[in-house]
Motif scaffolding. Structure first.
Motif, PDB file in Angstrom:
ATOM      1  N   ARG A 113     -21.802  88.554  -6.614  1.00 42.20           N
ATOM      2  CA  ARG A 113     -20.546  87.805  -6.724  1.00 42.20           C
ATOM      3  C   ARG A 113     -19.460  88.453  -5.873  1.00 42.20           C
ATOM      4  NH1 ARG A 113     -20.608  86.599 -13.302  1.00 42.20           N
ATOM      5  NH2 ARG A 113     -21.957  84.734 -13.183  1.00 42.20           N
ATOM      6  N   GLN A 114     -19.390  89.790  -5.876  1.00 43.60           N
ATOM      7  CA  GLN A 114     -18.397  90.470  -5.041  1.00 43.60           C
ATOM      8  C   GLN A 114     -18.656  90.188  -3.553  1.00 43.60           C
ATOM      9  OE1 GLN A 114     -18.725  94.557  -6.220  1.00 43.60           O
ATOM     10  NE2 GLN A 114     -17.516  94.292  -8.119  1.00 43.60           N
ATOM     11  N   ARG A 115     -19.945  90.188  -3.181  1.00 38.92           N
ATOM     12  CA  ARG A 115     -20.274  89.919  -1.782  1.00 38.92           C
ATOM     13  C   ARG A 115     -19.880  88.494  -1.397  1.00 38.92           C
ATOM     14  NH1 ARG A 115     -20.402  91.262   3.317  1.00 38.92           N
ATOM     15  NH2 ARG A 115     -22.079  90.183   4.506  1.00 38.92           N
ATOM     16  N   GLU A 116     -20.113  87.510  -2.284  1.00 37.93           N
ATOM     17  CA  GLU A 116     -19.734  86.123  -1.985  1.00 37.93           C
ATOM     18  C   GLU A 116     -18.220  85.996  -1.865  1.00 37.93           C
ATOM     19  OE1 GLU A 116     -20.171  81.629  -3.919  1.00 37.93           O
ATOM     20  OE2 GLU A 116     -20.570  83.432  -5.113  1.00 37.93           O
ATOM     21  N   LEU A 117     -17.459  86.674  -2.761  1.00 38.84           N
ATOM     22  CA  LEU A 117     -15.983  86.610  -2.720  1.00 38.84           C
ATOM     23  C   LEU A 117     -15.466  87.187  -1.413  1.00 38.84           C
ATOM     24  CD1 LEU A 117     -13.341  85.925  -4.152  1.00 38.84           C
ATOM     25  CD2 LEU A 117     -13.451  88.163  -5.290  1.00 38.84           C
ATOM     26  N   GLN A 118     -16.056  88.310  -0.979  1.00 34.10           N
ATOM     27  CA  GLN A 118     -15.617  88.920   0.279  1.00 34.10           C
ATOM     28  C   GLN A 118     -15.869  87.982   1.455  1.00 34.10           C
ATOM     29  OE1 GLN A 118     -17.736  92.587   0.469  1.00 34.10           O
ATOM     30  NE2 GLN A 118     -16.527  93.607  -1.144  1.00 34.10           N
ATOM     31  N   LEU A 119     -17.052  87.329   1.452  1.00 35.41           N
ATOM     32  CA  LEU A 119     -17.366  86.418   2.566  1.00 35.41           C
ATOM     33  C   LEU A 119     -16.430  85.208   2.566  1.00 35.41           C
ATOM     34  CD1 LEU A 119     -21.277  86.497   2.461  1.00 35.41           C
ATOM     35  CD2 LEU A 119     -19.790  87.518   4.194  1.00 35.41           C
ATOM     36  N   ARG A 120     -16.122  84.671   1.385  1.00 37.07           N
ATOM     37  CA  ARG A 120     -15.222  83.519   1.348  1.00 37.07           C
ATOM     38  C   ARG A 120     -13.821  83.907   1.833  1.00 37.07           C
ATOM     39  NH1 ARG A 120     -17.106  79.013  -0.858  1.00 37.07           N
ATOM     40  NH2 ARG A 120     -18.996  79.099  -2.171  1.00 37.07           N
ATOM     41  N   GLU A 121     -13.325  85.070   1.394  1.00 42.84           N
ATOM     42  CA  GLU A 121     -12.000  85.526   1.867  1.00 42.84           C
ATOM     43  C   GLU A 121     -12.015  85.709   3.375  1.00 42.84           C
ATOM     44  OE1 GLU A 121     -11.290  89.017  -0.376  1.00 42.84           O
ATOM     45  OE2 GLU A 121     -10.714  87.973  -2.222  1.00 42.84           O
ATOM     46  N   GLN A 122     -13.129  86.273   3.887  1.00 43.27           N
ATOM     47  CA  GLN A 122     -13.226  86.481   5.339  1.00 43.27           C
ATOM     48  C   GLN A 122     -13.314  85.139   6.064  1.00 43.27           C
ATOM     49  OE1 GLN A 122     -16.437  89.046   6.418  1.00 43.27           O
ATOM     50  NE2 GLN A 122     -16.134  88.757   8.637  1.00 43.27           N
ATOM     51  N   GLN A 123     -14.017  84.160   5.432  1.00 45.33           N
ATOM     52  CA  GLN A 123     -14.125  82.834   6.068  1.00 45.33           C
ATOM     53  C   GLN A 123     -12.758  82.155   6.147  1.00 45.33           C
ATOM     54  OE1 GLN A 123     -15.970  79.791   3.754  1.00 45.33           O
ATOM     55  NE2 GLN A 123     -16.970  78.844   5.561  1.00 45.33           N
ATOM     56  N   ILE A 124     -11.986  82.242   5.008  1.00 47.80           N
ATOM     57  CA  ILE A 124     -10.656  81.597   4.989  1.00 47.80           C
ATOM     58  C   ILE A 124      -9.736  82.234   6.012  1.00 47.80           C
ATOM     59  CG2 ILE A 124      -8.611  81.228   3.550  1.00 47.80           C
ATOM     60  CD1 ILE A 124     -10.503  81.025   1.132  1.00 47.80           C
ATOM     61  N   ALA A 125      -9.774  83.585   6.062  1.00 47.57           N
ATOM     62  CA  ALA A 125      -8.921  84.274   7.035  1.00 47.57           C
ATOM     63  C   ALA A 125      -9.319  83.897   8.454  1.00 47.57           C
ATOM     64  CB  ALA A 125      -9.012  85.784   6.824  1.00 47.57           C
ATOM     65  N   GLY A 126     -10.567  83.829   8.721  1.00 46.37           N
ATOM     66  CA  GLY A 126     -11.003  83.504  10.077  1.00 46.37           C
ATOM     67  C   GLY A 126     -10.682  82.068  10.447  1.00 46.37           C
ATOM     68  N   MET A 127     -10.830  81.127   9.464  1.00 48.97           N
ATOM     69  CA  MET A 127     -10.538  79.719   9.754  1.00 48.97           C
ATOM     70  C   MET A 127      -9.047  79.528  10.037  1.00 48.97           C
ATOM     71  SD  MET A 127     -12.963  77.898   6.884  1.00 48.97           S
ATOM     72  CE  MET A 127     -12.257  76.283   7.240  1.00 48.97           C
ATOM     73  N   ALA A 128      -8.178  80.215   9.255  1.00 52.35           N
ATOM     74  CA  ALA A 128      -6.729  80.082   9.483  1.00 52.35           C
ATOM     75  C   ALA A 128      -6.351  80.586  10.865  1.00 52.35           C
ATOM     76  CB  ALA A 128      -5.969  80.842   8.402  1.00 52.35           C
ATOM     77  N   ALA A 129      -6.903  81.711  11.270  1.00 44.38           N
ATOM     78  CA  ALA A 129      -6.573  82.254  12.595  1.00 44.38           C
ATOM     79  C   ALA A 129      -7.084  81.340  13.690  1.00 44.38           C
ATOM     80  CB  ALA A 129      -7.175  83.648  12.739  1.00 44.38           C
TER      81      ALA A 129
END
Length: 1012
Positions: A502-518
Motif C-alpha cells: 500500500r505504501q508503494r502504491e501511494l508513493q507511485l500515485r503521488e509521483q504520477q500526480i506530480a509528474g502529470m501536473a508538471a
C-alpha cells in the motif's frame, strides 16, 4: 464431451442427494442456472469439473467441498455420466475429507477415491480405479486437461477471459490440444533430421574421397620411384593426388611398371623351360640305371634264401600226406571220448545212489538188498522203482496228517491272539471313556469364560474408544498449538507485506500526480485555457519534477496490493480457524491428564484385546465341548461292541483247542516209531531220479563201446598204408590249414619273384648303361634357380597388375563419388534451407507448426468476429497479431489485438471494459467450438457452460448476446448459463433453480418464468 446425468451428495451446500438429468435440458439447447446469491449455483459447475478432473472450477479448495449441512459421518461424492466419440462413460469421485468417527468422538480422514466405467448395451465395465489412473483416462477421452477444459467448455466465474488474455505460449498449448498439429512439428523435426543427415552424408563423401586418394597413393607409392623415364613421358607424381587427374597419372605410371614386368617374365619363362627339359633327360637315365641295380640286388637276396625254401617245401609235402588221415584220427578220438563219458556218468550215478540209500531210513527191503557197486540188471532196477513208488504213497498220507495238525495249531494261535487283542482294546476303551468324562468339566468352565467375555466386550471397546479419543485430542492439541504459532507468524508477515504494498502504491500515485501536473504546466501558453480548470490565467504553474509514472506501473502496484489483501485475508482466516480448533481441543481435554489418559488407553486396550480373544474363541470352545460329548458317546458304544467281540473270541479259542487234540491223536496212531516223514520223503525224491538214470544208462554205454572198437581198427589200417609209425607221429605231422596256406604262398611267391627280376634284368633299355649313375643334383639346382627367378618375375608382374587394377577401380569410384558428392551437396543445401524455414530460423522467422496454428487461430477469429460484430453492433473485431516480441523462432504469430471501428485503431485486448471483455471472450469461446467442429478434430465441444458475466452488459448488449446464443442452440449444442440477471429468466424457457435452505440447498428443474 456432452454430460447426461450428474449426481452429488454432501457436496458444498447440497447435503441431500441431488440428481440433474441434462438430456431434457439439452433438447432445449439453452438453459439457465439461477437462484439467490450464495445458494450454490457455481457449485454445480464445480461438481462437473471435479467429477472429471478431481479439481474445482473456481478458487475453492478441494478439501473444503464437504457440505456443512450433511450428517457428520456423511462422505461427499459426485457421479457424472457423459459421452464422447469413444462411447458413454460414468465417472465417480470422492474428495479427501475429514468426517466424524462412527464410534466415539473425533474425526477420521477419508482418502480421495475415483472410478471410471464404460457403459454399454451389455452392462458396465470397470476401466480405471485409482485417482491418477482415472485422471489420465478422462484426459484421453475428453481431449483436454483441467485448465483447457475451463478455457473452452466451462468458463468459471471471473476466469472466462483466460483464452482472450492468455499468453501466446498458453494459447499455443490449447490450440495444439484442439487441433492435431503434431504432424507439422514432426515434419519440421524430420526435415531438420534429414538436413543433418544430408550434411553428414556430404561430410562422409568428402572423407570417402580423401580416403580413396590416400589409398591410391598407398597403392602407387612403391611403383612410382621404380619407374624409368622414357622419351615423351609425363612427369611422375611424388605426393598424394589432389584430384581425379592426379589419380589417372598414378595409374599410367603403375601400368608402365606392369608392362616392364610382363616382358621380364616372358624371358625368364623360356630359360626355365630349357632347364626343365635338361633335368628330365638326366632323370630318365638315372631311373634306368637305378632299375638295373635294384634287379641285381633282388636276385642276390633270392639266392641266399634257397636252403630255407627247400626245408619249407619238405614240411609242406609231409603235412599234405597227414591231412589225408585227419578224418580217421578224429573219428577214433570222438568214439573213445563218448565211451569214457558214459562210463564216468554211470559210475557217478552208482556212487550217489549207494550213498543216498545208505543214509535213508525206513526204505523197502528190495532197495536195501539191491547191488550198486556196478550197473544192476534191468529187472532188478524195475523192481526197486516199483517198491519206491509204493513207499512214497504211504509217506504222502502221513504228511497230510502233519499239515492238518500244523494248520490247527496256527488257527489256535490266531484265535488266542484275537482274544488277547480284544481284551487289550476293552482296557483301552475303558481308559478313553474315563479320560473323556474327566475333560468335560474343564471344557464347560472355558465355555463359560468365553461367553462372559463376549457379553462384556462392547463395554470394554467403548471404554477404549473414549480413552483413544482423549489421547488423540491431547496429540491434536499439541499440533494445534504449533499450527497456531505458525499461522500467527504467517498472518503477521502478510500484514507487513500488505502495508508495504500500500505504501508503494501511494508513493507511485503521488509521483504520477506530480509528474502529470508538471507535464500539463509545461504545455501551457499565455491566453490558452487550462485543460484542467479552463482558466485563462496561470499564476503558479507546476514546475518539473520526477518523471511521470505510467498507468501500467500503477496497475501493477494495485494488483500487488490486491494480491497482498487476498493473502492477508487468507492468513487471517487460517489463523482464526486454527485458534478455534485449539480452543475446541482445550475444551475437549479439560480436567484431564495426558499421562493418565495414556495409561488408561493402554489398560483399556489390554482388557479389550483379552476379551476379544476370549470372545473370538467362543465358537471354537462350544464346538470343542460338543465334540467331547459326541466322542464320549462314541467311546461308550464302541466299548460295548468290543466286549461282545471278546466273548466271541474266547469261544473260538476253545473250539480250536479241541480240533487240534483230535488231529494229533490220529497222527500218533499211524506214524511208526522214529520215522520222520519229511526226511523219508526227501530220501525218496533224491533216490528215484538216480535209479531212473541208471536204468537209462545201460543201452547207450553198450553202443559207445562198439563204436570205439570199430574206429580203432580203421585208424590202424590207414597208418600202415601211409608209412606213419603210430597215431602220435600222425598227430605231430598235422598242422592247421592256415599254416599250410602260408607255406604254399611263400613257395609260390619265391618262384614268381625270381622270374620277375630276371625279366627286368634282361630288358633291352638296361643293356647299354654307364658304370656310374648320372648326376641329377646339378640339373635340379639349375632348374630351382631358374624357377625362383621366374616366380619373382611373376609375383612382380601380378603385384603390378593388382596395383593397376586397384588403382583403376579407385579412379572409377573416385569419379563416381565426386559426382555423387556434388548431388549430395545440392540436396543438403535444399534440405537445410527448407528445415530452417520450417523451424523459423529464416525469413519470415515463424515455425511451420506455429504458422498452421496461426491459420487455425485466424479461422477462430473469423468465426468469433461473426458473433462479436453482432453482439457489439459492428464495433469490435479480433485480429491476429505478431506483436509478441518474438522476431524469430517458433514463438511468433499467435498474438491477439482488437480493432475498434469507432476509432479505426488497433489496441490491446486488456483495454476492453468488463462487458466488452465478456462479449469478446464469449465470441472467442464459440469460435473455438465452431472451428473444432468444422475440422472434425479429436475434441468434441458439444457443451458450453458460462458462469456469470452477463451482469456486466447493458440491456441492449445483453439482448444481442442472447440472440447469438439462441442461434447456437439451433446447431445441437447444449449451453448452460449461470446468472442472477432477471432478464435472462424472461428469455430462457427452462433451467435449474437453486433454492437455499437451513438444511442445505435443493434444486428445481423446469420452466424459469415467473409462473414456475
Amino acid at each position: 464431451m456432452r454430460p447426461h446425468r450428474l449426481e452429488l451428495e454432501a457436496f458444498g451446500p447440497y447435503a441431500a442427494p441431488v440428481l440433474i438429468d441434462f438430456d431434457p435440458l439439452a433438447r432445449e439447447g439453452l438453459f439457465l442456472i439461477h437462484g439467490t446469491t450464495g445458494a450454490g449455483k457455481t457449485y454445480l459447475l464445480d461438481a462437473l469439473c471435479f467429477a472429471l478432473y478431481g479439481v474445482v472450477s473456481g478458487e475453492r479448495s478441494v478439501r473444503g467441498l464437504r457440505s456443512q449441512h450433511a450428517p457428520p459421518t456423511a462422505v461427499p461424492r459426485v457421479l457424472l455420466e457423459f459421452s464422447t466419440p469413444a462411447g458413454r462413460w460414468r465417472v465417480e469421485r470422492q474428495p479427501a475429507c475429514e468426517v466424524a468417527k462412527v464410534r466415539g468422538s473425533g474425526t477420521t480422514t477419508r482418502a480421495a477415491r475415483a472410478a471410471l466405467f464404460r457403459l454399454g448395451s451389455d452392462g458396465e465395465e470397470a476401466v480405471a480405479g485409482g485417482v491418477a489412473e482415472v485422471l489420465r483416462e478422462v484426459v484421453d477421452l475428453v481431449g483436454l486437461d483441467a485448465d483447457q477444459f475451463r478455457q473452452v467448455i466451462l468458463l468459471p466465474q471471473g476466469r472466462f477471459a483466460e483464452v482472450l488474455r492468455a499468453r501466446p505460449e498458453d494459447r499455443e498449448a490449447l490450440l495444439q490440444t484442439l487441433f492435431d498439429t503434431g504432424l507439422y512439428e514432426r515434419a519440421a523435426a524430420w526435415l531438420e533430421e534429414q538436413a543433418r543427415a544430408a550434411v553428414g552424408e556430404v561430410l562422409n563423401g568428402l572423407r570417402q574421397l580423401e580416403a580413396w586418394r590416400q589409398e591410391a597413393w598407398r597403392l602407387a607409392e612403391p611403383w612410382v620411384p621404380a619407374a624409368e623415364p622414357e622419351a615423351g613421358a609425363i612427369d611422375e607424381p611424388t605426393a598424394v593426388p589432389a584430384d581425379q587427374g592426379k589419380i589417372e597419372t598414378l595409374l599410367a605410371a603403375v601400368d608402365l611398371q606392369r608392362q616392364q614386368a610382363e616382358g621380364l617374365r616372358q624371358r625368364l619363362d623360356a630359360a626355365w623351360e630349357q632347364a626343365r627339359r635338361q633335368q628330365l633327360e638326366l632323370l630318365a637315365a638315372a631311373e634306368r640305371w637305378d632299375r638295373r641295380a635294384e634287379a641285381r640286388r633282388r636276385l642276390q637276396d633270392l639266392d641266399l634264401q634257397a636252403d630255407a625254401i627247400a626245408a619249407s617245401r619238405r614240411q609242406f609235402d609231409r603235412a599234405q600226406q597227414a591231412e589225408a588221415l585227419r578224418a580217421s584220427l578224429l573219428g577214433w578220438r570222438q568214439a573213445r571220448s563218448q565211451q569214457q563219458q558214459l562210463e564216468q556218468r554211470g559210475s557217478d550215478l552208482l556212487q550217489r545212489a549207494r550213498r543216498c540209500r545208505d543214509q535213508g531210513a525206513g526204505l523197502p527191503d528190495v532197495l536195501v538188498a539191491l547191488e550198486l557197486l556196478q550197473l544192476p540188471p534191468p529187472s532188478a532196477l524195475t523192481a526197486a522203482l516199483t517198491a519206491l513208488a509204493a513207499h512214497r504213497g504211504a509217506l504222502d498220507v502221513l504228511l497230510a496228517l502233519q499239515a492238518d495238525v500244523h494248520q490247527a495249531s496256527q488257527s489256535l494261535a490266531a484265535a488266542e491272539a484275537e482274544l488277547a487283542d480284544r481284551s487289550d482294546r476293552v482296557l483301552r476303551g475303558q481308559q478313553h471313556v474315563a479320560d473323556c468324562r474327566s475333560q468335560l468339566p474343564q471344557l464347560e468352565q472355558q465355555l463359560l469364560q468365553a461367553r462372559s467375555a463376549r457379553d462384556g466386550l462392547e463395554g470394554l471397546e467403548q471404554r477404549q474408544v473414549r480413552a483413544q479419543t482423549l489421547v488423540e485430542a491431547f496429540a491434536a492439541l499439541q499440533a494445534a498449538v504449533r499450527h497456531e504459532q505458525q499461522a500467527q507468524e504467517h498472518h503477521q508477515n502478510a500484514e507487513r507485506e500488505l502495508l508495504s504494498c500500500r505504501q508503494r502504491e501511494l508513493q507511485l500515485r503521488e509521483q504520477q500526480i506530480a509528474g502529470m501536473a508538471a507535464q500539463l504546466a509545461g504545455g501551457l501558453q499565455a491566453g490558452d485555457p487550462c485543460p484542467v480548470c479552463g482558466s485563462l490565467d496561470h499564476p503558479r504553474p507546476a514546475t518539473g519534477g520526477a518523471a511521470p509514472v505510467a498507468t501500467a506501473t500503477i496497475d501493477a502496484a494495485r494488483a500487488r496490493v490486491a494480491q497482498a489483501e487476498q493473502q492477508q485475508a487468507r492468513e487471517q482466516a487460517a489463523f482464526a480457524r486454527v485458534q478455534g480448533q485449539r480452543a475446541a481441543l482445550e475444551a475437549q481435554v479439560a480436567d484431564a491428564d495426558a499421562l493418565a489418559a495414556t495409561s488408561a488407553l493402554a489398560a483399556a486396550r489390554a482388557a479389550s484385546e483379552q476379551a476379544r480373544l476370549l470372545a473370538r474363541a467362543l465358537p471354537a470352545r462350544e464346538a470343542a465341548l460338543e465334540a467331547a460329548q459326541r466322542q464320549l458317546a462314541s467311546f461308550e458304544t464302541r466299548l460295548q461292541e468290543v466286549c461282545q467281540e471278546q466273548a466271541a473270541a474266547g469261544e473260538r479259542v476253545r473250539a480250536e483247542q479241541q480240533r487240534r487234540a483230535s488231529l494229533e491223536a490220529r497222527l500218533a496212531a499211524r506214524l511208526p516209531d522214529g520215522l520222520d516223514p519229511p526226511a523219508a520223503l526227501a530220501t525218496v525224491d533224491a533216490l528215484q531220479p538216480l535209479l531212473e538214470g541208471l536204468a537209462g544208462q545201460l543201452e547207450p554205454l553198450t553202443a559207445a563201446r562198439s563204436r570205439s572198437a570199430e574206429a580203432l581198427r580203421r585208424l590202424t589200417g590207414d597208418l600202415a598204408a601211409t608209412g606213419f609209425e603210430s597215431s602220435e607221429a600222425l598227430e605231430a605231422a598235422l598242422v592247421d590249414p592256415a599254416q599250410r596256406q602260408r607255406w604254399e604262398q611263400t613257395l609260390q611267391g619265391h618262384d614268381q619273384e625270381r622270374q620277375r627280376w630276371q625279366g627286368v634284368l634282361a630288358a633291352a633299355e638296361l643293356q647299354d648303361l654307364p658304370i656310374e649313375r648320372p648326376d641329377t643334383a646339378a640339373a635340379a639346382a639349375a632348374l630351382e634357380q631358374a624357377d625362383a627367378q621366374r616366380t619373382a618375375a611373376v609375383e612382380r608382374r601380378a603385384q603390378a597388375a593388382a596395383a593397376a587394377a586397384a588403382l583403376a577401380d579407385l579412379a572409377q569410384r573416385h569419379r563416381a563419388g565426386a559426382e555423387a558428392l556434388a548431388a549430395a551437396q545440392a540436396r543438403a543445401d535444399r534440405l537445410a534451407a527448407v528445415a530452417d524455414r520450417c523451424r523459423g530460423r529464416s525469413a519470415p522467422h515463424i515455425s511451420l507448426q506455429r504458422w498452421v496454428l496461426s491459420a487455425y487461430l485466424e479461422e477462430i477469429c473469423t468465426h468469433a468476429n461473426q458473433r462479436l460484430e453482432q453482439m457489439t453492433s459492428g464495433r469490435y473485431q479480433l485480429l491476429l497479431s505478431d506483436d509478441s516480441g518474438q522476431r524469430k523462432g517458433s514463438k511468433a504469430g499467435l498474438g491477439l489485438r482488437v480493432l475498434d471501428a469507432f476509432t479505426g485503431e488497433e489496441r490491446e485486448v486488456a483495454s476492453l471494459s468488463g462487458g466488452e471483455t465478456f462479449q469478446a471472450s464469449l465470441a472467442l469461446a464459440l469460435g473455438v467450438a465452431d472451428t473444432v467442429q468444422a475440422h472434425s478434430g479429436g475434441v468434441g465441444l458439444d457443451a458450453l457452460f458460462i458462469d456469470e458475466g452477463f451482469g456486466s452488459l447493458d440491456p441492449d448488449n445483453l439482448q444481442l448476446a442472447m440472440d447469438e446464443l439462441d442461434r447456437l442452440r439451433e446447431g445441437g449444442r447444449m449451453i448452460g448459463l449461470i446468472s442472477h440477471v432477471s432478464a435472462l429468466r424472461e428469455r430462457i424457457r427452462s433451467g435449474i433453480e437453486v433454492v437455499a435452505g437451513e438444511r442445505g440447498s435443493r434444486l428445481r428443474v423446469g420452466p424459469t418464468g415467473d409462473g414456475a
